[in-house]
Design a protein around this motif. Structure first.
Motif, PDB file in Angstrom:
ATOM      1  N   GLU A 163       3.857  17.371   3.606  1.00 22.87           N
ATOM      2  CA  GLU A 163       3.805  17.351   2.211  1.00 22.87           C
ATOM      3  C   GLU A 163       2.197  17.329   2.017  1.00 22.87           C
ATOM      4  O   GLU A 163       1.404  16.665   2.490  1.00 22.87           O
ATOM      5  CB  GLU A 163       4.337  16.481   1.617  1.00 22.87           C
ATOM      6  N   CYS A 164       1.875  18.283   0.823  1.00 21.57           N
ATOM      7  CA  CYS A 164       0.369  18.335   0.805  1.00 21.57           C
ATOM      8  C   CYS A 164       0.321  17.704  -1.007  1.00 21.57           C
ATOM      9  O   CYS A 164       0.874  18.080  -1.608  1.00 21.57           O
ATOM     10  CB  CYS A 164      -0.155  19.900   0.327  1.00 21.57           C
ATOM     11  N   THR A 165      -0.603  16.543  -0.673  1.00 16.20           N
ATOM     12  CA  THR A 165      -0.439  15.685  -1.974  1.00 16.20           C
ATOM     13  C   THR A 165      -2.060  15.438  -2.295  1.00 16.20           C
ATOM     14  O   THR A 165      -2.902  14.817  -1.115  1.00 16.20           O
ATOM     15  CB  THR A 165       0.188  14.158  -1.902  1.00 16.20           C
ATOM     16  N   ASN A 203      -4.456  17.522  -2.180  1.00 17.67           N
ATOM     17  CA  ASN A 203      -5.020  18.226  -1.197  1.00 17.67           C
ATOM     18  C   ASN A 203      -5.190  17.594   0.059  1.00 17.67           C
ATOM     19  O   ASN A 203      -5.946  17.634   1.035  1.00 17.67           O
ATOM     20  CB  ASN A 203      -6.497  18.465  -1.662  1.00 17.67           C
ATOM     21  N   MET A 207      -2.701  16.715   3.573  1.00 19.73           N
ATOM     22  CA  MET A 207      -1.426  17.102   4.158  1.00 19.73           C
ATOM     23  C   MET A 207      -1.163  15.861   5.174  1.00 19.73           C
ATOM     24  O   MET A 207      -1.973  15.277   5.998  1.00 19.73           O
ATOM     25  CB  MET A 207      -1.736  18.217   5.081  1.00 19.73           C
ATOM     26  N   ASP A 220       8.790  19.854  -5.723  1.00 17.15           N
ATOM     27  CA  ASP A 220       7.881  20.841  -5.340  1.00 17.15           C
ATOM     28  C   ASP A 220       7.693  21.626  -4.231  1.00 17.15           C
ATOM     29  O   ASP A 220       6.786  21.128  -3.260  1.00 17.15           O
ATOM     30  CB  ASP A 220       6.450  19.772  -5.805  1.00 17.15           C
ATOM     31  N   ASP A 246       6.293  24.260  -3.215  1.00 15.82           N
ATOM     32  CA  ASP A 246       5.086  24.777  -2.683  1.00 15.82           C
ATOM     33  C   ASP A 246       4.263  23.919  -2.141  1.00 15.82           C
ATOM     34  O   ASP A 246       3.070  24.390  -1.333  1.00 15.82           O
ATOM     35  CB  ASP A 246       4.329  25.313  -4.052  1.00 15.82           C
ATOM     36  N   LYS A 247       4.468  22.529  -2.114  1.00 18.43           N
ATOM     37  CA  LYS A 247       3.633  21.483  -1.300  1.00 18.43           C
ATOM     38  C   LYS A 247       4.342  21.209  -0.001  1.00 18.43           C
ATOM     39  O   LYS A 247       4.035  20.224   0.547  1.00 18.43           O
ATOM     40  CB  LYS A 247       3.503  20.501  -2.520  1.00 18.43           C
TER      41      LYS A 247
END
Length: 77
Positions: free
Chosen positions: A20-22, A24, A26, A65, A67-68
């Motif tokens: 997951e990208c949180t 910015n 990963m 979400d 997209d992340k």
């Protein structure tokens, strides 16, 4: 779909990890799946089963979400 590239190259998928990208960054969210070759299983059967298991896992994966979310595949090479 990238899975078809694995199928076309005749490369089974041993499993995968979810990242997951949180903010910015990963990082692994520790979700994953795996697919081991069964005793006596033909290579083509394993290829088909591993691709289908990966496809089903990815399509069923739920996240608020999407997209992340990133799926990292582990090839059997």
């Amino acid at each position: 779909m990238q899975l078809m590239n694995f199928y076309a190259a005749r490369i089974p998928i041993l499993g995968g990890d979810i990242y997951e990208c949180t903010n910015n960054v990963m990082s692994s969210n520790y979700d994953n799946w795996y697919c081991d070759k069964l005793p006596g299983e033909a290579t083509d059967e394993f290829l088909n089963r591993s691709i289908m298991k990966s496809k089903n896992y990815i399509e069923a994966y739920q996240n608020k979400d999407p997209d992340k979310i990133f799926f990292v595949l582990v090839p059997a090479i």
